[in-house]
Design an enzyme around this catalytic site. Structure first.
Site, PDB file in Angstrom:
ATOM      1  N   ASP A  11       0.877  -1.155   0.000  1.00 18.55           N
ATOM      2  CA  ASP A  11       0.000   0.000   0.000  1.00 18.55           C
ATOM      3  C   ASP A  11       0.929   1.224   0.000  1.00 18.55           C
ATOM      4  O   ASP A  11       2.111   1.109   0.343  1.00 18.55           O
ATOM      5  CB  ASP A  11      -0.866  -0.055   1.269  1.00 18.55           C
ATOM      6  CG  ASP A  11      -1.674   1.200   1.466  1.00 18.55           C
ATOM      7  OD1 ASP A  11      -2.324   1.643   0.502  1.00 18.55           O
ATOM      8  OD2 ASP A  11      -1.653   1.755   2.586  1.00 18.55           O
ATOM      9  N   LEU A  12       0.419   2.368  -0.392  1.00 19.04           N
ATOM     10  CA  LEU A  12       1.274   3.569  -0.444  1.00 19.04           C
ATOM     11  C   LEU A  12       1.111   4.448   0.799  1.00 19.04           C
ATOM     12  O   LEU A  12       2.054   4.612   1.586  1.00 19.04           O
ATOM     13  CB  LEU A  12       0.919   4.376  -1.702  1.00 19.04           C
ATOM     14  CG  LEU A  12       1.658   5.694  -1.904  1.00 19.04           C
ATOM     15  CD1 LEU A  12       3.159   5.464  -2.083  1.00 19.04           C
ATOM     16  CD2 LEU A  12       1.095   6.446  -3.119  1.00 19.04           C
ATOM     17  N   ASP A  13      -0.108   4.985   0.959  1.00 17.96           N
ATOM     18  CA  ASP A  13      -0.359   5.937   2.047  1.00 17.96           C
ATOM     19  C   ASP A  13      -0.223   5.258   3.407  1.00 17.96           C
ATOM     20  O   ASP A  13      -0.975   4.334   3.710  1.00 17.96           O
ATOM     21  CB  ASP A  13      -1.782   6.512   1.920  1.00 17.96           C
ATOM     22  CG  ASP A  13      -1.954   7.336   0.647  1.00 17.96           C
ATOM     23  OD1 ASP A  13      -1.106   8.196   0.390  1.00 17.96           O
ATOM     24  OD2 ASP A  13      -2.943   7.115  -0.076  1.00 17.96           O
ATOM     25  N   THR A  19       1.616   9.969   4.015  1.00 15.96           N
ATOM     26  CA  THR A  19       0.555  10.838   3.504  1.00 15.96           C
ATOM     27  C   THR A  19      -0.743  10.700   4.289  1.00 15.96           C
ATOM     28  O   THR A  19      -1.645  11.519   4.124  1.00 15.96           O
ATOM     29  CB  THR A  19       0.242  10.511   2.031  1.00 15.96           C
ATOM     30  OG1 THR A  19       0.222   9.099   1.923  1.00 15.96           O
ATOM     31  CG2 THR A  19       1.241  11.120   1.096  1.00 15.96           C
ATOM     32  N   LYS A  47      -9.022   5.157   6.415  1.00 20.95           N
ATOM     33  CA  LYS A  47      -7.741   4.701   5.862  1.00 20.95           C
ATOM     34  C   LYS A  47      -7.943   3.570   4.864  1.00 20.95           C
ATOM     35  O   LYS A  47      -8.645   2.602   5.152  1.00 20.95           O
ATOM     36  CB  LYS A  47      -6.806   4.240   6.983  1.00 20.95           C
ATOM     37  CG  LYS A  47      -6.203   5.391   7.744  1.00 20.95           C
ATOM     38  CD  LYS A  47      -5.108   4.898   8.667  1.00 20.95           C
ATOM     39  CE  LYS A  47      -4.515   6.029   9.464  1.00 20.95           C
ATOM     40  NZ  LYS A  47      -3.614   5.529  10.509  1.00 20.95           N
ATOM     41  N   GLY A  48      -7.324   3.702   3.715  1.00 21.21           N
ATOM     42  CA  GLY A  48      -7.386   2.647   2.709  1.00 21.21           C
ATOM     43  C   GLY A  48      -8.661   2.665   1.878  1.00 21.21           C
ATOM     44  O   GLY A  48      -8.801   1.914   0.929  1.00 21.21           O
ATOM     45  N   ARG A  51     -11.831   7.668  -2.179  1.00 27.47           N
ATOM     46  CA  ARG A  51     -12.199   9.061  -1.872  1.00 27.47           C
ATOM     47  C   ARG A  51     -13.704   9.222  -1.641  1.00 27.47           C
ATOM     48  O   ARG A  51     -14.132   9.800  -0.654  1.00 27.47           O
ATOM     49  CB  ARG A  51     -11.730   9.973  -3.008  1.00 27.47           C
ATOM     50  CG  ARG A  51     -11.754  11.446  -2.632  1.00 27.47           C
ATOM     51  CD  ARG A  51     -11.306  12.295  -3.812  1.00 27.47           C
ATOM     52  NE  ARG A  51     -10.030  11.860  -4.363  1.00 27.47           N
ATOM     53  CZ  ARG A  51      -9.553  12.251  -5.546  1.00 27.47           C
ATOM     54  NH1 ARG A  51     -10.240  13.085  -6.285  1.00 27.47           N
ATOM     55  NH2 ARG A  51      -8.388  11.796  -5.983  1.00 27.47           N
ATOM     56  N   SER A 116      -2.578   0.599  -4.368  1.00 26.63           N
ATOM     57  CA  SER A 116      -3.127   1.725  -3.606  1.00 26.63           C
ATOM     58  C   SER A 116      -4.484   2.143  -4.151  1.00 26.63           C
ATOM     59  O   SER A 116      -4.717   2.104  -5.349  1.00 26.63           O
ATOM     60  CB  SER A 116      -2.158   2.911  -3.711  1.00 26.63           C
ATOM     61  OG  SER A 116      -2.769   4.100  -3.267  1.00 26.63           O
ATOM     62  N   ALA A 117      -5.354   2.586  -3.255  1.00 33.80           N
ATOM     63  CA  ALA A 117      -6.670   3.085  -3.677  1.00 33.80           C
ATOM     64  C   ALA A 117      -6.585   4.501  -4.222  1.00 33.80           C
ATOM     65  O   ALA A 117      -7.544   5.022  -4.782  1.00 33.80           O
ATOM     66  CB  ALA A 117      -7.616   3.073  -2.476  1.00 33.80           C
ATOM     67  N   SER A 118      -5.423   5.133  -4.075  1.00 30.59           N
ATOM     68  CA  SER A 118      -5.317   6.557  -4.383  1.00 30.59           C
ATOM     69  C   SER A 118      -5.210   6.864  -5.869  1.00 30.59           C
ATOM     70  O   SER A 118      -4.445   6.235  -6.593  1.00 30.59           O
ATOM     71  CB  SER A 118      -4.104   7.144  -3.670  1.00 30.59           C
ATOM     72  OG  SER A 118      -3.940   8.505  -4.036  1.00 30.59           O
ATOM     73  N   ASN A 120      -4.050   9.656  -6.636  1.00 28.57           N
ATOM     74  CA  ASN A 120      -2.876  10.532  -6.629  1.00 28.57           C
ATOM     75  C   ASN A 120      -1.576   9.749  -6.504  1.00 28.57           C
ATOM     76  O   ASN A 120      -0.508  10.347  -6.310  1.00 28.57           O
ATOM     77  CB  ASN A 120      -2.967  11.520  -5.454  1.00 28.57           C
ATOM     78  CG  ASN A 120      -4.106  12.511  -5.617  1.00 28.57           C
ATOM     79  OD1 ASN A 120      -4.130  13.265  -6.590  1.00 28.57           O
ATOM     80  ND2 ASN A 120      -5.048  12.509  -4.690  1.00 28.57           N
ATOM     81  N   LYS A 147     -11.013  -1.219  -1.530  1.00 28.65           N
ATOM     82  CA  LYS A 147     -10.719  -2.095  -0.400  1.00 28.65           C
ATOM     83  C   LYS A 147     -11.864  -1.937   0.604  1.00 28.65           C
ATOM     84  O   LYS A 147     -12.360  -0.826   0.752  1.00 28.65           O
ATOM     85  CB  LYS A 147      -9.397  -1.668   0.277  1.00 28.65           C
ATOM     86  CG  LYS A 147      -8.172  -1.739  -0.646  1.00 28.65           C
ATOM     87  CD  LYS A 147      -6.953  -1.109   0.031  1.00 28.65           C
ATOM     88  CE  LYS A 147      -5.796  -0.963  -0.962  1.00 28.65           C
ATOM     89  NZ  LYS A 147      -4.626  -0.245  -0.409  1.00 28.65           N
ATOM     90  N   GLU A 171       0.151  -3.345   4.639  1.00 27.15           N
ATOM     91  CA  GLU A 171      -0.992  -2.430   4.770  1.00 27.15           C
ATOM     92  C   GLU A 171      -1.057  -1.769   6.135  1.00 27.15           C
ATOM     93  O   GLU A 171      -0.827  -2.425   7.141  1.00 27.15           O
ATOM     94  CB  GLU A 171      -2.289  -3.240   4.616  1.00 27.15           C
ATOM     95  CG  GLU A 171      -2.958  -3.119   3.295  1.00 27.15           C
ATOM     96  CD  GLU A 171      -3.520  -1.741   2.998  1.00 27.15           C
ATOM     97  OE1 GLU A 171      -3.621  -0.893   3.900  1.00 27.15           O
ATOM     98  OE2 GLU A 171      -3.873  -1.517   1.837  1.00 27.15           O
ATOM     99  N   ASP A 172      -1.430  -0.485   6.160  1.00 25.46           N
ATOM    100  CA  ASP A 172      -1.623   0.189   7.455  1.00 25.46           C
ATOM    101  C   ASP A 172      -3.101   0.316   7.814  1.00 25.46           C
ATOM    102  O   ASP A 172      -3.426   0.842   8.870  1.00 25.46           O
ATOM    103  CB  ASP A 172      -0.997   1.588   7.436  1.00 25.46           C
ATOM    104  CG  ASP A 172      -1.762   2.546   6.531  1.00 25.46           C
ATOM    105  OD1 ASP A 172      -2.160   2.124   5.422  1.00 25.46           O
ATOM    106  OD2 ASP A 172      -1.967   3.704   6.929  1.00 25.46           O
TER     107      ASP A 172
HETATM  108  C1  G6P Z   1      -5.594   5.667   0.189  1.00 26.23           C
HETATM  109  C2  G6P Z   1      -5.787   6.317   1.546  1.00 26.23           C
HETATM  110  C3  G6P Z   1      -7.197   6.783   1.722  1.00 26.23           C
HETATM  111  C4  G6P Z   1      -7.653   7.612   0.536  1.00 26.23           C
HETATM  112  C5  G6P Z   1      -7.550   6.791  -0.746  1.00 26.23           C
HETATM  113  C6  G6P Z   1      -7.957   7.575  -1.972  1.00 26.23           C
HETATM  114  O1  G6P Z   1      -6.017   4.363   0.237  1.00 26.23           O
HETATM  115  O2  G6P Z   1      -5.437   5.442   2.581  1.00 26.23           O
HETATM  116  O3  G6P Z   1      -7.264   7.527   2.919  1.00 26.23           O
HETATM  117  O4  G6P Z   1      -8.967   8.079   0.698  1.00 26.23           O
HETATM  118  O5  G6P Z   1      -6.219   6.356  -0.891  1.00 26.23           O
HETATM  119  O6  G6P Z   1      -6.998   8.562  -2.222  1.00 26.23           O
HETATM  120  P1  G6P Z   1      -7.145   9.722  -3.284  1.00 26.23           P
HETATM  121  O7  G6P Z   1      -5.745  10.296  -3.363  1.00 26.23           O
HETATM  122  O8  G6P Z   1      -7.562   9.119  -4.577  1.00 26.23           O
HETATM  123  O9  G6P Z   1      -8.142  10.673  -2.750  1.00 26.23           O
HETATM  124 MG    MG Z   2      -2.720   3.088   3.645  1.00 26.81          MG
END
Ligand code: G6P
Ligand code: MG
Length: 217
Positions: A11-13, A19, A47-48, A51, A116-118, A120, A147, A171-172
């Site tokens: 996982d990233l964040d 972050t 977390k995880g 958005r 990662s779910a992000s 970004n 997730k 994973e955190d």
């Molecule tokens: C990660 C973080 C979440 C965040 C998600 C979406 O998994 O742990 O807290 O909401 O990514 O990130 P984003 O950058 O797309 O808003």
């Molecule tokens: Mg995370």
């Protein structure tokens, strides 16, 4: 079930980079603007999580109902603040031991991916100059299910060509551990054992693990 580990998925964040605190600050700012308090403890639920799902949970916590349009607008506002924070980041925000562990895996020829779910994720990887480090990058722009659905990790394993049961997921987030378990993977919780108790194993950070230690279970 025992796992022979031949690849890793991170996982990233909150695992590679710190972050998680910026996500929290941005959500807290939104909560403040909407007139309610949002605590660190409540933030664990976000977390995880994607958005839009995070926003739904936050609105549930605040007891606030938004129209579809207001939802989109609030999520965009949160993301704008979040991006301002991450655009100020540099390599000093890579979490302790993360780079060393990735380097150890690379030297040992162990493939590793980002899951990662992000949306970004690539922006962050570029900021910390790790955008070329992973065998595969699966992020929020590629998956449709958040997730604890295992989609993100199964896609990462698939892209590496490694069976799920041979992957260790780092994973955190509780939702991320759940996703790894549902995907049939070995799970390593990174952080608080109280929150991550379902994981096969919990470590305080990537400084606390080595490849030889991991592969022998
Ligand atoms: C990660 C973080 C979440 C965040 C998600 C979406 O998994 O742990 O807290 O909401 O990514 O990130 P984003 O950058 O797309 O808003
Ligand atoms: Mg995370």
């Amino acid at each position: 079930m025992s796992h022979e580990i031949t690849a890793c998925i991170f996982d990233l964040d909150g695992v590679i980079v710190d972050t998680a605190k910026y996500h929290y600050l941005a959500w807290r700012r939104l909560a403040e603007e909407l007139g309610f308090e949002f605590t660190q403890e409540q933030n664990e639920r976000l977390k995880g999580v994607s958005r839009m799902r995070s926003l739904e949970i936050l609105m549930e916590i605040g007891g606030i109902q938004l129209s579809q349009e207001e939802h989109q607008e609030a999520a965009a506002r949160k993301n704008q603040w979040y991006v301002q924070y991450i655009d100020e980041m540099d390599r000093s925000e890579i979490l302790p031991g993360a780079e060393e562990f990735l380097e150890e895996l690379r030297a040992a020829g162990v493939p590793f991916a980002l899951g990662s779910a992000s949306k970004n994720a690539m922006r962050i990887l570029r900021r910390i100059e790790l955008d070329q480090a992973f065998s595969a990058v699966i992020d929020g722009t590629k998956v449709s299910k958040a997730k604890p659905d295992p989609e993100v990790f199964l896609m990462a394993a698939g892209e590496m060509g490694i069976p799920a049961e041979n992957c260790a997921v780092f994973e955190d987030a509780e939702a991320g551990i759940e996703a790894g378990l549902r995907g049939g993977m070995y799970t390593v919780g990174v952080g608080d054992p109280g929150v991550l108790h379902k994981a096969h194993r919990v470590i305080p950070g990537l400084h606390a693990i080595s490849w030889s230690d991991l592969r022998s279970g």
